[in-house]
Motif scaffolding. Sequence first.
Motif, short mmCIF file in Angstrom:
data_model
loop_
_atom_site.label_atom_id
_atom_site.label_comp_id
_atom_site.label_asym_id
_atom_site.label_seq_id
_atom_site.Cartn_x
_atom_site.Cartn_y
_atom_site.Cartn_z
N LEU A 1 0.83 -1.21 0.00
CA LEU A 1 0.00 0.00 0.00
C LEU A 1 0.86 1.26 0.00
CD1 LEU A 1 -2.63 1.60 0.33
CD2 LEU A 1 -2.51 1.14 2.79
N LYS B 1 -5.80 4.36 1.83
CA LYS B 1 -5.42 3.86 3.15
C LYS B 1 -6.56 4.19 4.11
CE LYS B 1 -1.22 4.00 4.79
NZ LYS B 1 0.09 4.34 5.45
N CYS C 1 -8.03 -0.60 0.72
CA CYS C 1 -6.75 -0.72 0.01
C CYS C 1 -6.69 -1.93 -0.92
CB CYS C 1 -5.61 -0.82 1.03
SG CYS C 1 -5.64 -2.34 1.99
#
Length: 211
Positions: free
Chosen positions: A82, A96, A106
Amino acid sequence: MESNPDTSNRVDDEPPSNGTTRRAFLAQITYAGAGFTLVPLLARTKDILPEAPPASPETTTITLTVNGQKHALDIDERTTLLDALRENLQMPGTKKGCDHGQCGACTVLINGRRVNSCLRFAAMCQGNEIITIEGLAKGDSLHPMQEAFIKHDAFQCGYCTPGQICSAVGLVNEGHAHTDAEIHELMSGNICRCGAYQNIVAAIKEVQNIS
């Protein structure tokens, strides 16, 4: 009978003027002297022993294949996929949310399967095909799932939408969901704070009928 000796005038018990016994007074002097001796020694020890330097993060060079393009990255080996997408590759479409694998914002596709990118180290993804929300469209043509989300108003604030769409694409590819209840269950890892779940199910069913 022999009388007991008179001990009332022993020198070590004779109280000084402040009421403390002479023995206690001598003990206090001894302890104070020890303190004055140890303090400079401890200070010198601190100067002699250097402080441990802060631990530097271990970096590694990896190659990620994202949306059909290869990217070489020098990153901290603890970097999640991520953070690598958002911070290193400037692909902010992957959101996020909780950062603990509980909200699904995500979600990306790795080798066609949906994955929470906040729970996967970037270094673990070398050699895999990663698709993010930016890679679903073909030029100016949206992915059918993107079009269905727009058609059915399957979003409101839109923050969870990239993860919802990637997860929905993975769900259709898996081929396990055939009823509304199954879609609800298999999409339960993706949370929509706005509550657009019924519209999301409608969008997924439309794409299922097309494919």
